[in-house]
Design a protein around this motif. Structure first.
Motif, PDB file in Angstrom:
ATOM      1  N   VAL A 132      -1.611   3.726 -34.790  1.00  0.00           N
ATOM      2  CA  VAL A 132      -1.397   3.930 -36.324  1.00  0.00           C
ATOM      3  C   VAL A 132       0.200   4.249 -36.522  1.00  0.00           C
ATOM      4  CG1 VAL A 132      -1.488   5.578 -38.152  1.00  0.00           C
ATOM      5  CG2 VAL A 132      -3.579   4.728 -36.885  1.00  0.00           C
ATOM      6  N   PHE A 133       0.758   4.956 -35.604  1.00  0.00           N
ATOM      7  CA  PHE A 133       2.327   5.318 -35.623  1.00  0.00           C
ATOM      8  C   PHE A 133       3.033   3.911 -35.668  1.00  0.00           C
ATOM      9  CE2 PHE A 133       6.315   5.948 -33.448  1.00  0.00           C
ATOM     10  CZ  PHE A 133       6.993   6.902 -34.418  1.00  0.00           C
ATOM     11  N   ILE A 134       2.864   3.001 -34.440  1.00  0.00           N
ATOM     12  CA  ILE A 134       3.466   1.882 -34.341  1.00  0.00           C
ATOM     13  C   ILE A 134       3.360   0.951 -35.570  1.00  0.00           C
ATOM     14  CG2 ILE A 134       3.401  -0.148 -32.766  1.00  0.00           C
ATOM     15  CD1 ILE A 134       2.888   1.692 -30.430  1.00  0.00           C
ATOM     16  N   ALA A 135       2.215   0.756 -36.233  1.00  0.00           N
ATOM     17  CA  ALA A 135       1.799  -0.373 -37.075  1.00  0.00           C
ATOM     18  C   ALA A 135       2.600   0.374 -38.162  1.00  0.00           C
ATOM     19  CB  ALA A 135       0.210  -0.113 -37.483  1.00  0.00           C
ATOM     20  N   ASP A 136       2.581   1.624 -38.579  1.00  0.00           N
ATOM     21  CA  ASP A 136       3.410   2.261 -39.817  1.00  0.00           C
ATOM     22  C   ASP A 136       4.722   2.021 -39.556  1.00  0.00           C
ATOM     23  OD1 ASP A 136       3.676   4.190 -42.040  1.00  0.00           O
ATOM     24  OD2 ASP A 136       4.639   5.186 -40.589  1.00  0.00           O
ATOM     25  N   GLN A 137       5.316   2.336 -38.359  1.00  0.00           N
ATOM     26  CA  GLN A 137       6.697   2.038 -38.344  1.00  0.00           C
ATOM     27  C   GLN A 137       7.191   0.683 -38.308  1.00  0.00           C
ATOM     28  OE1 GLN A 137       9.320   4.521 -38.218  1.00  0.00           O
ATOM     29  NE2 GLN A 137       7.785   5.681 -39.277  1.00  0.00           N
ATOM     30  N   ALA A 138       6.568  -0.187 -37.808  1.00  0.00           N
ATOM     31  CA  ALA A 138       6.551  -1.636 -37.809  1.00  0.00           C
ATOM     32  C   ALA A 138       6.792  -2.189 -39.173  1.00  0.00           C
ATOM     33  CB  ALA A 138       5.733  -2.489 -36.891  1.00  0.00           C
ATOM     34  N   THR A 139       5.898  -2.021 -39.912  1.00  0.00           N
ATOM     35  CA  THR A 139       5.671  -2.388 -41.400  1.00  0.00           C
ATOM     36  C   THR A 139       6.949  -1.860 -42.043  1.00  0.00           C
ATOM     37  OG1 THR A 139       4.090  -0.720 -41.805  1.00  0.00           O
ATOM     38  CG2 THR A 139       3.259  -3.075 -41.253  1.00  0.00           C
ATOM     39  N   LYS A 140       7.302  -0.544 -42.265  1.00  0.00           N
ATOM     40  CA  LYS A 140       8.339   0.269 -42.841  1.00  0.00           C
ATOM     41  C   LYS A 140       9.695  -0.602 -42.271  1.00  0.00           C
ATOM     42  CE  LYS A 140       6.267   4.811 -43.364  1.00  0.00           C
ATOM     43  NZ  LYS A 140       6.135   5.955 -42.828  1.00  0.00           N
ATOM     44  N   SER A 141       9.852  -0.638 -41.019  1.00  0.00           N
ATOM     45  CA  SER A 141      10.924  -1.390 -40.491  1.00  0.00           C
ATOM     46  C   SER A 141      11.196  -2.786 -41.044  1.00  0.00           C
ATOM     47  CB  SER A 141      11.078  -1.441 -39.236  1.00  0.00           C
ATOM     48  OG  SER A 141      11.026  -0.042 -38.655  1.00  0.00           O
ATOM     49  N   TYR A 142      10.057  -3.466 -41.088  1.00  0.00           N
ATOM     50  CA  TYR A 142      10.178  -4.931 -41.729  1.00  0.00           C
ATOM     51  C   TYR A 142      10.514  -4.915 -43.079  1.00  0.00           C
ATOM     52  CZ  TYR A 142       8.566  -9.469 -42.869  1.00  0.00           C
ATOM     53  OH  TYR A 142       8.930 -10.776 -43.664  1.00  0.00           O
ATOM     54  N   ILE A 143       9.959  -4.005 -44.044  1.00  0.00           N
ATOM     55  CA  ILE A 143      10.220  -3.991 -45.406  1.00  0.00           C
ATOM     56  C   ILE A 143      11.813  -3.571 -45.378  1.00  0.00           C
ATOM     57  CG2 ILE A 143       9.905  -2.593 -47.426  1.00  0.00           C
ATOM     58  CD1 ILE A 143       7.825  -4.790 -47.161  1.00  0.00           C
ATOM     59  N   GLY A 169      -1.321  10.191 -36.661  1.00  0.00           N
ATOM     60  CA  GLY A 169      -0.650   8.866 -36.363  1.00  0.00           C
ATOM     61  C   GLY A 169       0.030   8.775 -37.784  1.00  0.00           C
ATOM     62  N   GLY A 170      -0.572   9.169 -38.901  1.00  0.00           N
ATOM     63  CA  GLY A 170       0.013   9.194 -40.198  1.00  0.00           C
ATOM     64  C   GLY A 170       1.198  10.010 -40.282  1.00  0.00           C
ATOM     65  N   ALA A 171       0.797  11.271 -39.900  1.00  0.00           N
ATOM     66  CA  ALA A 171       1.802  12.663 -39.938  1.00  0.00           C
ATOM     67  C   ALA A 171       2.931  12.213 -39.124  1.00  0.00           C
ATOM     68  CB  ALA A 171       1.057  13.887 -39.475  1.00  0.00           C
ATOM     69  N   LEU A 172       2.723  11.634 -37.811  1.00  0.00           N
ATOM     70  CA  LEU A 172       3.899  11.324 -37.015  1.00  0.00           C
ATOM     71  C   LEU A 172       4.657  10.222 -37.532  1.00  0.00           C
ATOM     72  CD1 LEU A 172       2.382  11.484 -33.735  1.00  0.00           C
ATOM     73  CD2 LEU A 172       3.908  12.993 -34.509  1.00  0.00           C
ATOM     74  N   GLY A 173       4.161   9.264 -38.299  1.00  0.00           N
ATOM     75  CA  GLY A 173       4.810   8.031 -38.870  1.00  0.00           C
ATOM     76  C   GLY A 173       5.827   8.778 -39.935  1.00  0.00           C
ATOM     77  N   ASN A 174       5.309   9.327 -41.026  1.00  0.00           N
ATOM     78  CA  ASN A 174       6.094   9.910 -41.813  1.00  0.00           C
ATOM     79  C   ASN A 174       6.959  11.141 -41.342  1.00  0.00           C
ATOM     80  OD1 ASN A 174       4.811   8.168 -44.125  1.00  0.00           O
ATOM     81  ND2 ASN A 174       3.472   9.832 -44.707  1.00  0.00           N
ATOM     82  N   ALA A 175       6.807  11.664 -40.660  1.00  0.00           N
ATOM     83  CA  ALA A 175       7.643  12.775 -39.938  1.00  0.00           C
ATOM     84  C   ALA A 175       8.941  11.928 -39.429  1.00  0.00           C
ATOM     85  CB  ALA A 175       7.135  13.405 -38.878  1.00  0.00           C
ATOM     86  N   PHE A 176       8.568  10.844 -38.732  1.00  0.00           N
ATOM     87  CA  PHE A 176       9.776   9.984 -38.114  1.00  0.00           C
ATOM     88  C   PHE A 176      10.493   9.488 -39.144  1.00  0.00           C
ATOM     89  CE2 PHE A 176      11.444   6.020 -36.201  1.00  0.00           C
ATOM     90  CZ  PHE A 176      12.030   6.570 -35.078  1.00  0.00           C
TER      91      PHE A 176
END
Length: 165
Positions: free
Chosen positions: A17-28, A102-109
Protein backbone atom coordinates in the motif's frame (compact mmCIF):
# COMPACT_ATOMS: atom_id res chain seq x y z
CA UNK A 1 7.24 -21.47 11.73
CA UNK A 2 7.63 -18.70 14.30
CA UNK A 3 4.97 -16.16 15.16
CA UNK A 4 6.57 -13.28 13.23
CA UNK A 5 6.86 -15.35 10.06
CA UNK A 6 3.10 -16.02 10.23
CA UNK A 7 2.52 -12.27 10.37
CA UNK A 8 4.85 -11.15 7.58
CA UNK A 9 2.16 -11.09 4.88
CA UNK A 10 0.22 -8.46 6.87
CA UNK A 11 3.30 -6.25 7.12
CA UNK A 12 3.97 -6.91 3.42
CA UNK A 13 0.47 -5.70 2.56
CA UNK A 14 1.14 -2.44 4.41
CA UNK A 15 4.39 -2.03 2.46
CA UNK A 16 2.60 -2.67 -0.86
CA UNK A 17 0.00 0.00 0.00
CA UNK A 18 2.80 2.41 0.94
CA UNK A 19 4.73 1.76 -2.30
CA UNK A 20 1.62 2.05 -4.51
CA UNK A 21 0.66 5.28 -2.76
CA UNK A 22 4.11 6.83 -3.11
CA UNK A 23 4.51 5.69 -6.72
CA UNK A 24 1.23 7.29 -7.82
CA UNK A 25 1.90 10.50 -5.87
CA UNK A 26 5.41 10.75 -7.31
CA UNK A 27 4.08 10.15 -10.82
CA UNK A 28 1.43 12.87 -10.48
CA UNK A 29 3.97 15.26 -8.95
CA UNK A 30 6.57 14.61 -11.68
CA UNK A 31 4.26 14.64 -14.71
CA UNK A 32 1.58 17.24 -14.01
CA UNK A 33 1.64 20.86 -12.88
CA UNK A 34 0.05 21.85 -9.60
CA UNK A 35 -3.63 22.63 -10.20
CA UNK A 36 -3.80 20.31 -13.23
CA UNK A 37 -7.19 18.74 -13.98
CA UNK A 38 -7.99 16.00 -16.48
CA UNK A 39 -11.63 15.02 -16.98
CA UNK A 40 -11.89 11.21 -17.11
CA UNK A 41 -15.67 10.74 -16.88
CA UNK A 42 -18.70 12.91 -16.18
CA UNK A 43 -18.16 12.26 -12.45
CA UNK A 44 -14.39 11.73 -12.08
CA UNK A 45 -11.28 13.84 -12.67
CA UNK A 46 -7.60 13.31 -12.14
CA UNK A 47 -6.13 16.36 -10.47
CA UNK A 48 -2.91 17.55 -8.86
CA UNK A 49 -3.66 19.16 -5.52
CA UNK A 50 -1.76 19.66 -2.28
CA UNK A 51 -3.32 19.18 1.14
CA UNK A 52 -1.32 20.56 4.09
CA UNK A 53 -4.14 19.53 6.44
CA UNK A 54 -5.81 16.25 7.27
CA UNK A 55 -8.97 14.61 5.91
CA UNK A 56 -11.23 17.06 4.10
CA UNK A 57 -8.39 19.64 4.37
CA UNK A 58 -8.99 19.91 8.12
CA UNK A 59 -6.58 22.56 9.50
CA UNK A 60 -5.12 23.15 6.02
CA UNK A 61 -4.76 26.87 6.68
CA UNK A 62 -3.41 26.59 10.21
CA UNK A 63 -0.04 28.15 9.48
CA UNK A 64 2.30 25.14 9.29
CA UNK A 65 2.24 23.62 12.78
CA UNK A 66 -0.32 21.08 11.60
CA UNK A 67 2.35 19.38 9.45
CA UNK A 68 4.26 18.26 12.54
CA UNK A 69 1.09 17.56 14.52
CA UNK A 70 -0.34 15.20 11.88
CA UNK A 71 3.09 13.66 11.27
CA UNK A 72 3.42 12.94 14.99
CA UNK A 73 -0.03 11.36 15.12
CA UNK A 74 0.78 9.21 12.07
CA UNK A 75 4.04 8.00 13.63
CA UNK A 76 2.40 7.10 16.94
CA UNK A 77 -0.55 5.38 15.22
CA UNK A 78 1.80 3.51 12.88
CA UNK A 79 3.90 2.24 15.78
CA UNK A 80 0.74 1.13 17.57
CA UNK A 81 -0.49 -0.67 14.43
CA UNK A 82 2.84 -2.47 13.99
CA UNK A 83 2.49 -3.77 17.55
CA UNK A 84 -1.18 -4.68 17.06
CA UNK A 85 -0.36 -6.70 13.95
CA UNK A 86 2.00 -8.84 16.01
CA UNK A 87 -0.84 -9.86 18.36
CA UNK A 88 -3.29 -12.67 17.62
CA UNK A 89 -5.99 -11.13 15.39
CA UNK A 90 -8.90 -12.19 13.27
CA UNK A 91 -8.08 -11.99 9.57
CA UNK A 92 -10.39 -9.02 8.98
CA UNK A 93 -8.80 -7.12 11.87
CA UNK A 94 -5.31 -7.85 10.56
CA UNK A 95 -6.38 -6.73 7.07
CA UNK A 96 -7.80 -3.54 8.58
CA UNK A 97 -4.68 -2.73 10.53
CA UNK A 98 -2.46 -3.48 7.51
CA UNK A 99 -4.41 -1.14 5.24
CA UNK A 100 -4.48 1.64 7.82
CA UNK A 101 -0.76 1.20 8.51
CA UNK A 102 0.18 1.43 4.82
CA UNK A 103 -2.00 4.50 4.33
CA UNK A 104 -0.77 6.22 7.48
CA UNK A 105 2.85 5.64 6.45
CA UNK A 106 2.15 6.95 2.95
CA UNK A 107 0.65 10.20 4.16
CA UNK A 108 3.25 10.53 6.95
CA UNK A 109 6.04 10.17 4.38
CA UNK A 110 4.47 12.98 2.34
CA UNK A 111 4.22 15.26 5.35
CA UNK A 112 7.82 14.56 6.38
CA UNK A 113 9.29 14.87 2.87
CA UNK A 114 7.05 17.41 1.15
CA UNK A 115 5.24 19.22 3.98
CA UNK A 116 1.86 18.29 2.50
CA UNK A 117 -0.03 15.35 1.01
CA UNK A 118 -0.53 15.03 -2.74
CA UNK A 119 -4.14 14.29 -3.73
CA UNK A 120 -5.20 13.38 -7.25
CA UNK A 121 -8.55 11.55 -7.28
CA UNK A 122 -11.53 13.91 -7.64
CA UNK A 123 -15.10 12.59 -7.70
CA UNK A 124 -17.98 14.96 -8.32
CA UNK A 125 -21.69 15.03 -9.06
CA UNK A 126 -23.74 17.99 -10.33
CA UNK A 127 -21.06 20.49 -9.33
CA UNK A 128 -20.50 18.98 -5.88
CA UNK A 129 -16.95 17.69 -5.42
CA UNK A 130 -15.88 15.17 -2.83
CA UNK A 131 -12.51 16.33 -1.43
CA UNK A 132 -9.67 15.01 -3.58
CA UNK A 133 -7.87 11.99 -2.15
CA UNK A 134 -5.21 9.36 -2.87
CA UNK A 135 -4.39 5.67 -2.39
CA UNK A 136 -3.30 6.20 1.23
CA UNK A 137 -6.66 7.79 2.02
CA UNK A 138 -8.51 4.92 0.35
CA UNK A 139 -6.50 2.37 2.34
CA UNK A 140 -7.19 4.19 5.61
CA UNK A 141 -10.92 4.44 4.90
CA UNK A 142 -11.12 0.84 3.66
CA UNK A 143 -9.24 -0.37 6.72
CA UNK A 144 -11.43 1.65 9.07
CA UNK A 145 -14.57 0.31 7.39
CA UNK A 146 -13.30 -3.27 7.63
CA UNK A 147 -12.45 -2.68 11.31
CA UNK A 148 -16.01 -1.55 12.02
CA UNK A 149 -17.34 -4.63 10.23
CA UNK A 150 -14.95 -6.85 12.20
CA UNK A 151 -16.13 -5.32 15.48
CA UNK A 152 -19.78 -5.84 14.51
CA UNK A 153 -19.11 -9.49 13.74
CA UNK A 154 -18.32 -9.97 17.40
CA UNK A 155 -16.09 -13.01 17.06
CA UNK A 156 -13.51 -13.60 19.75
CA UNK A 157 -9.89 -12.96 18.92
CA UNK A 158 -7.82 -16.07 18.39
CA UNK A 159 -5.19 -17.00 20.91
CA UNK A 160 -1.59 -17.45 19.81
CA UNK A 161 -2.07 -21.24 19.82
CA UNK A 162 -5.07 -21.28 17.45
CA UNK A 163 -4.43 -18.13 15.46
CA UNK A 164 -5.32 -18.27 11.75
CA UNK A 165 -2.43 -17.80 9.36
Amino acid sequence: MNHLAKKLHWYALAIVVFIADQATKSYIDATTPLGWLHKVTSFFNLVHMLNPGAAFSFLAGAGGWQRWFFLGIAIVVSAWLVLQLYRPLRKLEALSYSLILGGALGNAFDRALRGHVIDYLDFHLHGWHWPAFNIADMAIMGGATALVIASLMGEERPTAANEPR
